[in-house]
Write a protein that holds these residues in place. Structure first.
Motif, mmCIF file in Angstrom:
data_model
loop_
_atom_site.group_PDB
_atom_site.id
_atom_site.type_symbol
_atom_site.label_atom_id
_atom_site.label_comp_id
_atom_site.label_asym_id
_atom_site.label_seq_id
_atom_site.Cartn_x
_atom_site.Cartn_y
_atom_site.Cartn_z
ATOM 1 N N MET A 53 0.847 -1.182 0.000
ATOM 2 C CA MET A 53 0.000 0.000 0.000
ATOM 3 C C MET A 53 0.888 1.240 0.000
ATOM 4 N N ASP A 54 0.498 2.231 -0.767
ATOM 5 C CA ASP A 54 1.258 3.464 -0.829
ATOM 6 C C ASP A 54 1.081 4.264 0.452
ATOM 7 N N LYS A 55 1.884 5.296 0.577
ATOM 8 C CA LYS A 55 1.757 6.133 1.767
ATOM 9 C C LYS A 55 0.472 6.962 1.695
ATOM 10 N N LEU A 56 -0.001 7.338 2.860
ATOM 11 C CA LEU A 56 -1.223 8.124 2.965
ATOM 12 C C LEU A 56 -0.896 9.610 2.944
ATOM 13 N N TYR A 57 -1.876 10.420 2.584
ATOM 14 C CA TYR A 57 -1.726 11.871 2.576
ATOM 15 C C TYR A 57 -2.719 12.462 3.563
ATOM 16 N N TRP A 58 -2.222 13.363 4.407
ATOM 17 C CA TRP A 58 -3.048 13.904 5.487
ATOM 18 C C TRP A 58 -4.281 14.621 4.951
ATOM 19 N N ARG A 59 -4.147 15.283 3.814
ATOM 20 C CA ARG A 59 -5.269 16.044 3.277
ATOM 21 C C ARG A 59 -6.428 15.115 2.883
ATOM 22 N N ASP A 60 -6.106 14.012 2.235
ATOM 23 C CA ASP A 60 -7.151 13.061 1.833
ATOM 24 C C ASP A 60 -7.844 12.462 3.055
ATOM 25 N N TYR B 167 1.052 6.732 10.772
ATOM 26 C CA TYR B 167 0.844 5.561 9.911
ATOM 27 C C TYR B 167 2.003 5.409 8.923
ATOM 28 N N ASN B 168 2.366 6.505 8.263
ATOM 29 C CA ASN B 168 3.446 6.438 7.279
ATOM 30 C C ASN B 168 4.768 6.051 7.934
ATOM 31 N N LEU B 169 4.999 6.525 9.141
ATOM 32 C CA LEU B 169 6.225 6.180 9.865
ATOM 33 C C LEU B 169 6.281 4.681 10.144
ATOM 34 N N PHE B 170 5.222 4.154 10.703
ATOM 35 C CA PHE B 170 5.212 2.737 11.060
ATOM 36 C C PHE B 170 5.078 1.823 9.840
ATOM 37 N N HIS B 171 4.433 2.307 8.804
ATOM 38 C CA HIS B 171 4.277 1.499 7.598
ATOM 39 C C HIS B 171 5.614 1.362 6.851
ATOM 40 N N SER B 172 6.449 2.362 6.939
ATOM 41 C CA SER B 172 7.716 2.338 6.217
ATOM 42 C C SER B 172 8.732 1.413 6.884
ATOM 43 N N ARG B 173 8.482 1.013 8.122
ATOM 44 C CA ARG B 173 9.449 0.158 8.832
ATOM 45 C C ARG B 173 9.249 -1.287 8.519
#
Length: 82
Positions: free
Chosen positions: A1-8, A76-82
């Motif tokens: 899954m790609d990273k999330l964007y705060w605006r969306d 989420y992006n921090l933990f997902h990238s690990r």
């Protein structure tokens, strides 16, 4: 899954919370419930029920969704990238 964007995520969550707020106020009015007591605690400046107070609650619930996006997405992006 790609990273999330705060605006969306923020706009989606803000819209969800605003719609839920409108439904809850409508339910409270239609069935004479006491859910507004919770809104009094969660929404600064909210009183039951005037048009300016209703609009303030609507804006505040949307902003809570934006806040959710601003906090949740970087985590989420921090933990997902690990």
């Amino acid at each position: 899954m790609d990273k999330l964007y705060w605006r969306d995520i923020g706009f989606a969550m803000g819209s969800f919370l605003a719609i839920t707020y409108v439904f809850c106020v409508g339910y409270d009015l239609a069935f004479d419930q006491r859910m507004y007591e919770t809104w009094l605690k969660l929404l600064p400046g909210f009183t039951w029920l005037t048009l300016p107070s209703f609009l303030l609650g609507l804006v505040e619930t949307f902003l809570y969704g934006i806040y959710f996006g601003l906090v949740f997405v970087p985590l989420y992006n921090l933990f997902h990238s690990r």
